[in-house]
Write a protein that holds these residues in place. Structure first.
Motif, PDB file in Angstrom:
ATOM      1  N   LEU A 105       0.834  -1.196   0.000  1.00  0.00           N
ATOM      2  CA  LEU A 105       0.000   0.000   0.000  1.00  0.00           C
ATOM      3  C   LEU A 105       0.876   1.255   0.000  1.00  0.00           C
ATOM      4  CD1 LEU A 105      -1.995  -2.239   0.964  1.00  0.00           C
ATOM      5  CD2 LEU A 105      -3.033  -0.526   2.465  1.00  0.00           C
ATOM      6  N   THR A 106       0.348   2.334  -0.548  1.00  0.00           N
ATOM      7  CA  THR A 106       0.957   3.646  -0.346  1.00  0.00           C
ATOM      8  C   THR A 106       0.784   3.994   1.122  1.00  0.00           C
ATOM      9  OG1 THR A 106       0.445   4.356  -2.603  1.00  0.00           O
ATOM     10  CG2 THR A 106       0.859   6.091  -0.971  1.00  0.00           C
ATOM     11  N   THR A 107       1.878   4.312   1.807  1.00  0.00           N
ATOM     12  CA  THR A 107       1.790   4.542   3.245  1.00  0.00           C
ATOM     13  C   THR A 107       2.233   5.950   3.600  1.00  0.00           C
ATOM     14  OG1 THR A 107       3.975   3.501   3.553  1.00  0.00           O
ATOM     15  CG2 THR A 107       2.033   2.118   3.891  1.00  0.00           C
ATOM     16  N   VAL A 108       1.497   6.551   4.552  1.00  0.00           N
ATOM     17  CA  VAL A 108       1.687   7.948   4.930  1.00  0.00           C
ATOM     18  C   VAL A 108       1.692   8.057   6.449  1.00  0.00           C
ATOM     19  CG1 VAL A 108       0.734  10.282   4.806  1.00  0.00           C
ATOM     20  CG2 VAL A 108       0.509   8.743   2.834  1.00  0.00           C
ATOM     21  N   ALA A 109       2.688   8.735   6.978  1.00  0.00           N
ATOM     22  CA  ALA A 109       2.685   9.154   8.382  1.00  0.00           C
ATOM     23  C   ALA A 109       2.371  10.654   8.372  1.00  0.00           C
ATOM     24  CB  ALA A 109       4.032   8.879   9.034  1.00  0.00           C
ATOM     25  N   TRP A 110       1.167  10.994   8.800  1.00  0.00           N
ATOM     26  CA  TRP A 110       0.629  12.345   8.579  1.00  0.00           C
ATOM     27  C   TRP A 110       0.489  13.094   9.901  1.00  0.00           C
ATOM     28  CZ3 TRP A 110      -4.101  15.032   9.464  1.00  0.00           C
ATOM     29  CH2 TRP A 110      -4.355  16.118   8.623  1.00  0.00           C
ATOM     30  N   PHE A 130       8.733   4.632   9.791  1.00  0.00           N
ATOM     31  CA  PHE A 130       8.838   5.932   9.125  1.00  0.00           C
ATOM     32  C   PHE A 130       9.708   5.840   7.867  1.00  0.00           C
ATOM     33  CE2 PHE A 130       7.570   7.617  13.350  1.00  0.00           C
ATOM     34  CZ  PHE A 130       6.538   8.442  12.936  1.00  0.00           C
ATOM     35  N   SER A 131      10.756   5.037   7.925  1.00  0.00           N
ATOM     36  CA  SER A 131      11.640   4.940   6.757  1.00  0.00           C
ATOM     37  C   SER A 131      10.954   4.277   5.573  1.00  0.00           C
ATOM     38  CB  SER A 131      12.918   4.176   7.116  1.00  0.00           C
ATOM     39  OG  SER A 131      12.620   2.825   7.441  1.00  0.00           O
ATOM     40  N   GLY A 132       9.909   3.477   5.819  1.00  0.00           N
ATOM     41  CA  GLY A 132       9.190   2.807   4.744  1.00  0.00           C
ATOM     42  C   GLY A 132       8.021   3.592   4.176  1.00  0.00           C
ATOM     43  N   CYS A 133       7.742   4.793   4.711  1.00  0.00           N
ATOM     44  CA  CYS A 133       6.586   5.575   4.273  1.00  0.00           C
ATOM     45  C   CYS A 133       6.877   6.342   2.989  1.00  0.00           C
ATOM     46  CB  CYS A 133       6.170   6.561   5.360  1.00  0.00           C
ATOM     47  SG  CYS A 133       5.351   5.801   6.773  1.00  0.00           S
ATOM     48  N   ASP A 134       5.842   6.512   2.184  1.00  0.00           N
ATOM     49  CA  ASP A 134       5.948   7.323   0.973  1.00  0.00           C
ATOM     50  C   ASP A 134       5.894   8.813   1.278  1.00  0.00           C
ATOM     51  OD1 ASP A 134       5.724   5.228  -1.336  1.00  0.00           O
ATOM     52  OD2 ASP A 134       4.166   4.658   0.095  1.00  0.00           O
ATOM     53  N   LEU A 135       5.319   9.173   2.419  1.00  0.00           N
ATOM     54  CA  LEU A 135       5.239  10.577   2.826  1.00  0.00           C
ATOM     55  C   LEU A 135       5.235  10.630   4.352  1.00  0.00           C
ATOM     56  CD1 LEU A 135       4.626  13.660   2.282  1.00  0.00           C
ATOM     57  CD2 LEU A 135       2.196  13.045   2.432  1.00  0.00           C
TER      58      LEU A 135
END
Length: 348
Positions: A105-110, A130-135
Motif C-alpha cells: 500500500l501507499t503509506t503515509v505518516a501524517w 517511518f523509513s518505509g513511508c511514501d510521505l
C-alpha cells in the motif's frame, strides 16, 4: 472513476476531542478521489460524525479485510508512536503500518508527533516504519530532529487542527460572560494535593475576576470526574460543557476570554481562536507548543504548591496578557495547511 480506498489509522472513536479534531482535519485534506475507512473504537459514531466508513480498530478480521481491499494506509495525526503511555502503542500502530507496507500500500505518516520513545525496541519499530513511508509530515521540531537524525525525509508544519474550521457552539446561551475555560486531564503527577491546590487557586482567581468558569472535558470518560470535582469547589458560576463535534469544541474558544489547559488541542484551539492561554504541561508536546507560541506555562512536575502564587499569576495574565495577533494566527493556519498540500500532492 473508481475511487481508491484509504485506511485512516489513529486514536479514533475513543471519545478524545483532540483526536476527533485530527480525524476531521484529515478527512478534509483527502482528495475527492479517495474513499476513507477509519479504524475506530466506535465505528457507528465515527460514521455518523465524520460521514466516512469505519471498522472496529481491535477486530483483527475486520482490520485485515479492510487492509486487503485498500490502496493507501495513513497514520492520521497525533502522538501514535510513543511509549510513555504504553509500550504497546508503537507495537499496535507500527504493526499495522508494517503490514500495510508489506501489502504494497501507499503509506503515509501524517501530522505525527513522535515520542517519547524510551525503549530501544520501540525506537527501532518507529524508525523502520517511518523509513518505509511514501510521505512523512510532522507537527513539532523534536519530531523533525529525530527524523533528521534517522535521515528520513519529512515536512514540518503546525498541527493541522490549526487549520480546522470552527462552528459556533450550542448550549452556551445561558452561560454569562466573561468566560474562562479550563481543560484539565488526569495524570499520575496531578496528585490529590495538586488538584486541591489548583481548585483553591481557581476559586481565588474566580473571586478576583468575577468570571464564569467553563470546565471542558476533552475526553469525558477520563476528564469528567475531575471537572465535577473542580465545579463543586468553585464559589462562582461554573459550568461543565462538552461537544462531540470537534468543530464546535474548537469554536467554543471564540467566546472565551482566557484558557487554562493541559490538553494540547485545547490550547491549540484557544490560541487559534484568539484566546489568551496559560498551559500546564504534562507532556513534551505541550511544552513544545508553549515554547513555540511563547505561552506562559508551568510544567506539571514544577507546579507551585502555593495556591496564592498560582492565582496571582493567572490574575496578572488575565489582566495584562495579549492573545496571538491576527497575523501570527493566520500565518500559523497557513503553514498548518502544508499537511493537506503534501497529502494531495501524493494522492492527487
Amino acid at each position: 472513476m473508481t475511487k481508491r480506498r484509504a485506511i485512516l489509522c489513529g486514536y479514533y472513536g475513543m471519545g478524545n476531542g483532540g483526536d476527533e479534531a485530527l480525524l476531521a482535519s484529515l478527512v478534509d485534506a483527502l482528495p475527492p478521489s479517495i474513499e476513507a475507512i477509519a479504524l475506530s473504537g466506535n465505528p457507528q459514531q465515527t460514521r455518523k460524525r465524520h460521514n466516512i466508513d469505519a471498522v472496529p480498530r481491535k477486530s483483527t478480521p475486520s482490520v485485515w479485510n479492510a487492509l486487503r481491499q485498500a490502496d493507501i494506509f495513513i497514520w492520521g495525526g497525533g502522538s501514535l508512536m510513543q511509549d510513555a503511555t504504553s509500550a504497546l502503542n508503537p507495537l499496535y500502530y507500527g504493526g499495522l503500518m508494517g503490514v500495510a507496507q508489506q501489502l504494497g500500500l501507499t503509506t503515509v505518516a501524517w501530522a505525527q508527533g513522535i515520542g517519547p520513545l524510551n525503549r530501544s525496541l520501540t525506537r527501532w519499530v518507529a524508525r523502520e516504519c517511518f523509513s518505509g513511508c511514501d510521505l512523512v509530515t510532522v507537527r513539532d521540531r523534536n519530531s523533525a530532529a529525530l527524523l533528521q537524525q534517522w535521515d528520513i525525509p519529512f515536512t514540518l508544519a503546525p498541527d493541522p487542527v490549526w487549520n480546522l474550521d470552527s462552528y459556533p457552539p450550542q448550549g452556551l446561551w445561558d452561560v454569562p460572560a466573561p468566560r474562562v475555560a479550563v481543560t484539565l486531564r488526569p495524570h499520575p503527577q496531578l496528585t490529590p494535593s495538586r488538584i486541591d491546590c489548583l481548585a483553591r487557586a481557581l476559586a481565588d482567581f474566580q473571586s478576583a475576576t468575577q468570571t464564569c468558569i467553563l470546565l471542558i472535558p476533552f475526553q469525558p470518560h477520563q476528564d469528567l470526574k475531575l471537572a465535577e470535582t473542580l465545579r463543586d469547589r468553585l464559589p462562582g458560576e461554573t459550568h461543565i460543557w462538552h461537544s462531540d463535534d470537534p468543530r464546535e469544541l474548537k469554536g467554543v474558544f471564540h467566546s472565551i476570554e482566557f484558557a487554562i489547559g493541559m490538553r494540547l488541542h485545547g490550547l491549540i484551539a484557544a490560541a487559534a481562536e484568539g484566546c489568551r492561554c496559560w498551559g500546564i504541561s504534562y507532556d513534551p508536546k505541550v511544552s513544545q507548543l508553549a515554547a513555540e507560541l511563547h505561552l506562559p506555562h508551568w510544567e506539571l512536575s514544577d507546579l507551585p504548591d502555593d495556591p496564592n502564587t498560582i492565582s496571582r499569576a493567572w490574575i496578572d495574565s488575565y489582566a495584562n496578557s495579549e492573545p496571538l495577533g491576527d497575523a501570527r494566527i493566520r500565518a500559523t493556519i497557513d503553514r498548518a495547511g502544508l499537511h493537506r498540500d503534501r497529502l494531495q500532492d501524493l494522492l492527487g
